[in-house]
Scaffold this motif. Sequence first.
Motif, PDB file in Angstrom:
ATOM      1  N   ALA A   1     -43.028 -16.123  -2.562  1.00 37.80           N
ATOM      2  CA  ALA A   1     -42.381 -16.658  -1.785  1.00 37.80           C
ATOM      3  C   ALA A   1     -41.862 -17.656  -1.298  1.00 37.80           C
ATOM      4  N   GLY A   2     -40.489 -17.404  -2.585  1.00 36.50           N
ATOM      5  CA  GLY A   2     -38.968 -18.600  -2.517  1.00 36.50           C
ATOM      6  C   GLY A   2     -38.560 -19.336  -2.280  1.00 36.50           C
ATOM      7  N   TYR A   3     -40.253 -20.092  -3.064  1.00 39.28           N
ATOM      8  CA  TYR A   3     -40.153 -21.663  -3.409  1.00 39.28           C
ATOM      9  C   TYR A   3     -39.244 -21.800  -4.585  1.00 39.28           C
ATOM     10  N   ILE A   4     -38.233 -22.772  -4.859  1.00 41.31           N
ATOM     11  CA  ILE A   4     -37.322 -23.294  -6.447  1.00 41.31           C
ATOM     12  C   ILE A   4     -38.516 -23.972  -7.086  1.00 41.31           C
ATOM     13  N   VAL A   5     -38.945 -22.684  -8.116  1.00 41.14           N
ATOM     14  CA  VAL A   5     -39.973 -23.541  -9.476  1.00 41.14           C
ATOM     15  C   VAL A   5     -39.267 -24.003  -9.915  1.00 41.14           C
ATOM     16  N   VAL A   6     -39.585 -26.033 -10.263  1.00 37.61           N
ATOM     17  CA  VAL A   6     -39.403 -26.690 -11.022  1.00 37.61           C
ATOM     18  C   VAL A   6     -40.705 -27.355 -11.929  1.00 37.61           C
ATOM     19  N   ASP A   7     -40.292 -28.177 -13.010  1.00 39.27           N
ATOM     20  CA  ASP A   7     -41.338 -28.505 -13.491  1.00 39.27           C
ATOM     21  C   ASP A   7     -41.964 -29.871 -13.230  1.00 39.27           C
ATOM     22  N   ASP A   8     -42.109 -30.851 -14.257  1.00 40.77           N
ATOM     23  CA  ASP A   8     -43.152 -31.744 -13.496  1.00 40.77           C
ATOM     24  C   ASP A   8     -41.532 -32.663 -13.435  1.00 40.77           C
ATOM     25  N   GLN A   9     -40.952 -32.303 -14.053  1.00 41.87           N
ATOM     26  CA  GLN A   9     -40.164 -33.839 -13.269  1.00 41.87           C
ATOM     27  C   GLN A   9     -39.166 -33.678 -12.196  1.00 41.87           C
TER      28      GLN A   9
END
Length: 455
Positions: free
Chosen positions: A286-294
């Motif tokens: 969907a184009g959202y930037i993938v981030v981790d828990d921080q």
Amino acid sequence: MKHFDAIIVGAGQAGPPLAGRLTAAGLRVAIVERKLFGGTCVNTGCIPTKTMVASAYAAHMARRAAEYGVQVGGAVAVDMKQVKARKDAISGRSRQNVRSWLDGMNGCTVFEGHARFETPHEIRVGDELLGADKIFLDVGGRALVPDMPGVDRVPYLTNTSMLELDVLPRHLVVVGGSYIGLEFGQMFRRFGAEVTIVEKGPRLIQREDEDVSTGVREILEGEGIHVRCDAECISFAPRGEDIAVGVSCASGEPEAVGSHVLLAVGRRPNTDDLGLDKAGVAVDKAGYIVVDDQLRTNVPGIWAMGDCNGRGAFTHTSYNDFEIVAANLLDNDPRRLSERVLGYALYIDPPLGRVGMTEAQARASGRRILQATRPMARVGRAVEKGEAQGFIKIVADADSRKILGASILGTSGDEAIHAILAIMNADVPYTVLQRSTPIHPTVAELLPTVIGDLR
């Protein structure tokens, strides 16, 4: 190239406070904004819409004045130009406050323009090339306009262009039965427009429990709003000076014809023109930037906060993203996204305050569930105000005695829900709230009673 310790792209709800923390720690910071300082909340979201909701509430209460023994005389008239001017003034002051804050921040340099990556740690803004070891993305989102049949043949409004109207639509057709669509729909109905809400799914706000959806629909229909669900054949066509919106192929009127159409069918992140491919930053489908828990991306030294990471999409979650990033970088405090207890509100009137799981989600989790519901008609404050629509519902874990979620649909529901939110954040049993002594007369005073009804 101009080198900084950190670059922040976007001056929404996470970027400016992060700039404040970083500069206070002695870092040299560049912040880049291509259009409106303050982001969605200040310019096209919370502040302008809730300002207009307040105007709509005033009109609604003026029409009801006789119920309270108050005579106002004559028909209630709404001046949309004045409504818009009030909204613009309040939103404009907030935007200027953000800009002035950044301009006066020691160690912060403001750049106006469109930021694009050239390498993982180099960003171009017009003729300027900026470099930094740390880059934070706070670029927000915008209205989604899907490729529905005929949408390119008619004029339509989004949540942004809707705010620029200074005339009252004769008949507003809202496509989308969730938060943005419902708030605008009720608002313009109270201003005096005929309103039809068209929802593709079987009910409004489908992420909520069915009883909440039903309660919201009853409130809206009680004010004369037409609601069409199961609209599987949504399409658009010019109809003279009006717009025909195809609704159903099976039952009911096949179309709704309005003077104006608002598309409120979702949001998309502002990530498609950042040059993320040159930086190697991963995005989802969907184009959202993938981030981790921080809030870290897959590229070392790049973080993503706010709406563009798809992990909240609220002003308060964007600000909390800043808090998580700052805590980890500056405070040696390993805060995480997964610790966040999510609360939010739907600002129809009366509002819906929500926190945690729905009842359906709690039951699907396999836990032993306790549940209790009380109508707002049993809440003295609601009765006294003449606003007794809605209910309070709490869902809890029978074994741990922890609250799993709650819905408060009713007057002050957006405020009273914070008592539940606080208990859930404290991670204590519901008996802590049950044994408290809330102030009378408030909506929150019923919460211990509702907890006592858990079965």
